[in-house]
Design an enzyme around this catalytic site. Sequence first.
Site, short mmCIF file in Angstrom:
data_model
loop_
_atom_site.label_atom_id
_atom_site.label_comp_id
_atom_site.label_asym_id
_atom_site.label_seq_id
_atom_site.Cartn_x
_atom_site.Cartn_y
_atom_site.Cartn_z
N CYS A 95 23.84 58.26 62.91
CA CYS A 95 23.44 57.49 61.73
C CYS A 95 21.93 57.30 61.56
CB CYS A 95 24.12 56.13 61.75
SG CYS A 95 25.91 56.20 61.83
N LYS A 106 24.69 49.99 53.37
CA LYS A 106 24.21 50.36 54.70
C LYS A 106 23.17 51.47 54.59
CE LYS A 106 25.77 52.54 58.99
NZ LYS A 106 26.89 53.17 59.68
N ASP A 108 25.28 61.09 55.93
CA ASP A 108 24.33 61.18 57.04
C ASP A 108 24.74 62.21 58.08
OD1 ASP A 108 26.48 59.67 57.89
OD2 ASP A 108 25.30 58.05 58.77
#
Length: 475
Positions: free
Chosen positions: A84, A132, A253
């Site tokens: 991530c 996020k 990602d």
Amino acid sequence: MLLLWVAVVAVSALATPAPGAGGQRRGAVQAWPDAPNVVLVVSDSFDGRLTFYPGSQVVKLPFINFMKAHGTSFLNAYTNSPICCPSRAAMWSGLFTHLTESWNNFKGLDPNYTTWMDVMEKHGYRTQKFGKLDYTSGHHSISNRVEAWTRDVAFLLRQEGRPMVNLVPKKTKVSYDAIKIPKWSPLSEMHPIDYYSSYTKNCTGKFTEKEIKDIRAFYYAMCAETDAMLGEIILALHQLDLLQKTIVIYTSDHGELAMEHRQFYKMSMYEASAHVPLLIMGPGIKTNLQVSNVVSLVDIYPTMLDIAGIPLPQNLSGYSLLPLSSMFKNKQKFKNLHPPWILSEFHGCNVNASTYMLRTNQWKYIAYSDGASVLPQLFDLSSDPDELTNIATKFPEVTSSLDQKLRSIINYPQVSASVHQYNKEQFIKWKQSIGQNYSDVIANLRWHQDWLKEPRKYENAIDQWLKIHSDPENI
């Protein structure tokens, strides 16, 4: 298995941005007639192969298909680091992982780092971000950090619970019968890095075909949910009469192994983990176009600036994707077009050596550590799409040529030594910070089930690791 998250970045044009001075265009040379809005949607853990055939047959993704029909899809898009925070750091900085030194999920960009959003803000765009983002330092669990820092220690500990599914996927969204049971190499024949990854992820035990199929079905159902979230954004733009004046970009990602190569999560250069979706649609973008060129997430930064007509910094690792997707005719030939390769790196947990992937149109070359202590891997995806046959020793000239190319891009033995030293320094600081609680804290991280069987043995292994001379030249 992690749930998929979706982050959205909205960039709206308040006025036609005025191009700054002193930059160099590494993409389009003609700006949009009217400055478009831009919405970037980034999900977590989405296998890019699901956006085109044959992967698209297993799960219904109507809004991704809508973007494909009304825009450009990149068939060979890759993460620059299959985890991530480092991946997102590359996306927001436009720089390769070794340049930002975003080594793991705890170490990303400085919170004050100038991202493409900051640059667009300075040039007349209003920017907003939701969800996020995860590209700055300081996140994720203590266990995740310690596992990354101690990956060079001579022990093998299961860091995860056994992957299992307690929820039932929605069968109307997933073609259960079309779910493929991935082929696995025998444990004794696995590459040593793959074996370490499978073991620490607690995947070396026996799994029934139903267990594997259910895990994959659950993952595909989450991908369908992600598509629905993307659809909500597209429909909202349509209802607000903004869709025709907004460029929408969707990517992720990294991917998700979903039990391919006897693993789950990511942290691997195999296709399921490293291949990401990348679709662009909107004014000026070619429709129903599939681009086979290899591209990567560092290309997001220059693409965003290129859309806004902002000159690109010369130090970027990425290249604008507009030359491959824009319908505008240019007055001169493009300069500095995207090279025929991409670079991906991994330096975090569940892998006991820094990993480097050079992906070209035909080959995938994976090197490890110092390039000598661990055997490399070479795959020809055209003949071996499941990446089950390492042909590095069969084609030594190709292997050598690709390794030389990789070394011309990155001095990877030196980077590996730097990461090794960083890991040791960070571990020592952490150990000192918890003082007398060290033995209790380290024993009760995610590896506690194995650690508590022989705690003194594993503490001694760490002590031996810390005693090794830390000079990078001697690592």
